[in-house]
Design a protein around this motif. Structure first.
Motif, PDB file in Angstrom:
ATOM      1  N   MET A 102       3.242   5.379  -7.488  1.00  0.00           N
ATOM      2  CA  MET A 102       2.115   5.680  -8.332  1.00  0.00           C
ATOM      3  C   MET A 102       1.881   7.089  -8.407  1.00  0.00           C
ATOM      4  O   MET A 102       1.682   7.584  -9.207  1.00  0.00           O
ATOM      5  N   TYR A 103       1.898   7.743  -7.043  1.00  0.00           N
ATOM      6  CA  TYR A 103       2.072   9.273  -7.157  1.00  0.00           C
ATOM      7  C   TYR A 103       3.280  10.015  -7.795  1.00  0.00           C
ATOM      8  O   TYR A 103       3.000  10.894  -8.491  1.00  0.00           O
ATOM      9  N   ALA A 104       4.366   9.135  -7.782  1.00  0.00           N
ATOM     10  CA  ALA A 104       5.687   9.766  -8.258  1.00  0.00           C
ATOM     11  C   ALA A 104       5.470   9.629  -9.931  1.00  0.00           C
ATOM     12  O   ALA A 104       5.671  10.796 -10.718  1.00  0.00           O
ATOM     13  N   LEU A 105       4.698   8.611 -10.501  1.00  0.00           N
ATOM     14  CA  LEU A 105       4.374   8.447 -11.825  1.00  0.00           C
ATOM     15  C   LEU A 105       3.231   9.540 -12.154  1.00  0.00           C
ATOM     16  O   LEU A 105       3.623  10.111 -13.681  1.00  0.00           O
ATOM     17  N   ILE A 106       2.591   9.840 -11.796  1.00  0.00           N
ATOM     18  CA  ILE A 106       1.432  10.837 -11.807  1.00  0.00           C
ATOM     19  C   ILE A 106       2.211  12.019 -11.912  1.00  0.00           C
ATOM     20  O   ILE A 106       1.815  13.031 -12.830  1.00  0.00           O
ATOM     21  N   ALA A 107       2.680  12.526 -10.871  1.00  0.00           N
ATOM     22  CA  ALA A 107       3.572  13.858 -10.781  1.00  0.00           C
ATOM     23  C   ALA A 107       4.576  14.030 -11.710  1.00  0.00           C
ATOM     24  O   ALA A 107       4.382  15.180 -12.240  1.00  0.00           O
ATOM     25  N   TRP A 108       5.002  13.135 -12.285  1.00  0.00           N
ATOM     26  CA  TRP A 108       6.151  13.364 -13.436  1.00  0.00           C
ATOM     27  C   TRP A 108       5.489  13.050 -14.853  1.00  0.00           C
ATOM     28  O   TRP A 108       6.220  13.651 -15.601  1.00  0.00           O
ATOM     29  N   TYR A 123       0.843  -0.959  -0.107  1.00  0.00           N
ATOM     30  CA  TYR A 123       0.211   0.194   0.048  1.00  0.00           C
ATOM     31  C   TYR A 123       0.771   1.434  -0.081  1.00  0.00           C
ATOM     32  O   TYR A 123       0.541   2.124  -0.727  1.00  0.00           O
ATOM     33  N   LEU A 124       1.944   1.059   0.953  1.00  0.00           N
ATOM     34  CA  LEU A 124       2.656   2.498   0.974  1.00  0.00           C
ATOM     35  C   LEU A 124       3.891   2.733   0.072  1.00  0.00           C
ATOM     36  O   LEU A 124       3.906   3.620  -0.428  1.00  0.00           O
ATOM     37  N   GLY A 125       4.370   1.595  -0.264  1.00  0.00           N
ATOM     38  CA  GLY A 125       5.545   1.690  -1.107  1.00  0.00           C
ATOM     39  C   GLY A 125       5.121   1.761  -2.667  1.00  0.00           C
ATOM     40  O   GLY A 125       5.713   2.589  -3.201  1.00  0.00           O
ATOM     41  N   VAL A 126       4.264   0.987  -3.073  1.00  0.00           N
ATOM     42  CA  VAL A 126       3.804   1.094  -4.184  1.00  0.00           C
ATOM     43  C   VAL A 126       2.761   2.238  -4.607  1.00  0.00           C
ATOM     44  O   VAL A 126       2.903   3.059  -5.619  1.00  0.00           O
ATOM     45  N   ALA A 154      -4.016   6.118 -10.695  1.00  0.00           N
ATOM     46  CA  ALA A 154      -5.159   6.587  -9.632  1.00  0.00           C
ATOM     47  C   ALA A 154      -5.955   5.576  -9.135  1.00  0.00           C
ATOM     48  O   ALA A 154      -6.298   5.418  -7.790  1.00  0.00           O
ATOM     49  N   LEU A 155      -6.303   4.549  -9.887  1.00  0.00           N
ATOM     50  CA  LEU A 155      -6.986   3.325  -9.472  1.00  0.00           C
ATOM     51  C   LEU A 155      -6.520   2.644  -8.601  1.00  0.00           C
ATOM     52  O   LEU A 155      -7.063   1.990  -7.546  1.00  0.00           O
ATOM     53  N   VAL A 156      -5.170   2.470  -8.805  1.00  0.00           N
ATOM     54  CA  VAL A 156      -4.410   1.644  -7.653  1.00  0.00           C
ATOM     55  C   VAL A 156      -4.254   2.315  -6.366  1.00  0.00           C
ATOM     56  O   VAL A 156      -4.344   1.698  -5.599  1.00  0.00           O
ATOM     57  N   ILE A 157      -4.026   3.741  -6.735  1.00  0.00           N
ATOM     58  CA  ILE A 157      -3.980   4.363  -5.311  1.00  0.00           C
ATOM     59  C   ILE A 157      -5.246   4.404  -4.621  1.00  0.00           C
ATOM     60  O   ILE A 157      -5.350   4.120  -3.170  1.00  0.00           O
TER      61      ILE A 157
END
Length: 442
Positions: free
Chosen positions: A310-316, A303-306, A329-332
């Motif tokens: 996911m947030y890093a991929l969205i941000a960049w 949950y926390l690591g992946v 977003a669905l994974v988060i």
């Protein structure tokens, strides 16, 4: 009201539907946004004012779960479900009176305060009982019930929308809609009240280890352990990260692709929100069941690591690919739902099932904190970035980096979780008798 004991031959698989009838009902809270525009129009409210019933409801959820958890353990699931039924349904009836008389404070008091107490007591009402019936699969059992809270909005949102179309979106139409909600949910939740049973002698009829074997820690002792506060941080960080997207999902995806050749329409943004709700619901049963196989600590590493990845991929890279943005977003959101569903089983692993409902109630104050923290971070930063002349995906870059940092904090807290020290354990019945004999001999 004494807890109803299961008769011989009672199937433990009748208990999850009882829990679902309550959680699907109180999950209506996630569909409050349906009532916001009609209320703003009918009563002349601002967006902030129309959000007050929902915000107060979430605050009361955490507080009533924290302070009522011990009563739930003491009086049993039927008492708790009855209290939830009365408070949640009464909240709608009071809100209906408020809408009919155009007294908004009655809507806030009814739906937010009274209904919020029903939310909190109803949310924790089946947890302890499910864990005692399913000591072999506690993650799956609690996941089934808590899945209902995530999926309640999928039923309530179109149903409420249709009622407002049928009855009208003026104050009288809203009043009738609230009235129908209150009466219907009272009937539906009563199914859970009538169906729920506790195992004979607080032991499950299924084969497997006794629910009261192993480590047992009281709620009072649990809050004095570092393990409790580590899990408080874990839940708070995970919920903050998920609710940061959930609360602003539609405008977020619209902003991300506003400057591209394929902007997102209003209907597509609404579809994205529905997808997130489905991921939230699926994560509650899917990931919590997975935790029974790989362990609670490992699933929170995911949950926390992946989630941070996911947030890093969205941000960049999120604004360059719609599929990438949507998948991340669905994974988060699936991790957001999974975190809620897995935490009761994690608590059971660490503290035993003796007062796990009361411990869970106290831990849900992390949800109340995250419910304020997540939207505050995303909205405050977006407002300031917009005031500075930025637009599109740049409105959210900084808030996403903060979310990554919060998930890292949660990851560290999860790594610090260790077995509870023996000084916090309550003595097993046989041990307690031996102690008394030794004391008598002396």
């Amino acid at each position: 009201m004494s807890p109803p004991v299961a008769p011989p031959g009672w199937s433990r698989w009748l208990v999850p539907p009882a829990a679902l009838s309550v959680h699907l009902s109180i999950g209506q809270a996630y569909a409050w946004s349906v009532f916001k525009p009609p209320l703003e129009s009918a009563l002349g409210l601002s967006g902030t004012q129309s959000a007050l019933p929902f915000q107060l409801g979430i605050v009361m959820l955490g507080l009533s779960a924290a302070f009522g958890g011990t009563l739930v353990e003491r009086n049993g699931p039927r008492w708790a479900m009855t209290v939830a039924l009365v408070c949640f349904s009464s909240g709608f009836l009071i809100a209906s009176l408020g809408a009919a008389t155009e007294q908004y404070w009655l809507i806030v008091f009814g739906y937010g305060f009274v209904g919020g107490i029903g939310l909190g007591i109803g949310y924790i009402s089946p947890v302890s009982t499910l864990i005692k019936w399913f000591p072999d699969r506690p993650g799956m059992a609690t996941g089934i019930a808590i899945m209902g809270f995530g999926g309640g909005a999928l039923i309530a949102s179109p149903w409420s929308t249709q009622m407002l179309k049928s009855f009208g979106s003026d104050s009288s139409g809203i009043a009738v809609a609230f009235l129908v909600h209150g009466l219907t949910y009272a009937v539906f939740m009563s199914l859970g009240v009538l169906l729920v049973r506790v195992p004979r002698g607080e032991k499950p009829v299924a084969s497997g280890p006794s629910a009261l074997d192993g480590v047992q820690v009281s709620a009072g002792n649990a809050v004095r352990t570092p393990q409790f506060w580590c899990l408080w941080v874990v839940l708070c960080m995970n919920v903050t990260a998920g609710i940061g997207i959930l609360e602003k999902a539609a405008p977020m995806i619209t902003d991300f692709f506003a400057d591209t050749s394929t902007p997102v329409s209003v209907s597509a943004a609404a579809g994205f929100v529905a997808l997130l709700s489905a991921a939230n619901m699926a994560g509650r049963i899917g990931w919590s069941s997975t935790s029974d196989l790989i362990g609670r600590k490992n699933i929170y590493r995911v949950y926390l690591g992946v989630g941070a990845l996911m947030y890093a991929l969205i941000a960049w890279f999120g604004d360059s690919s719609k599929p990438l943005f949507i998948i991340c977003a669905l994974v988060i959101l699936s991790f957001y739902g999974g975190g809620f569903a897995t935490i009761p089983a994690y608590l059971k692993d660490l503290f035993g099932s003796y007062q796990v409902g009361a411990i869970h109630g106290r831990l849900l104050t992390a949800w109340s904190t995250a419910g304020v923290l997540g939207p505050l971070i995303v909205n405050w930063i977006a407002d300031h970035q917009e005031a500075a002349g930025r637009h599109g995906s740049s409105l959210y870059g900084l808030s996403f980096l903060i979310m990554i940092g919060l998930l890292a904090v949660g990851f560290v807290a999860n790594e610090l979780v260790r077995p509870v020290h023996v000084r916090h354990h309550i003595p097993a019945p046989r041990e307690a008798v031996d102690v008394q004999r030794e004391q008598s001999a002396q």
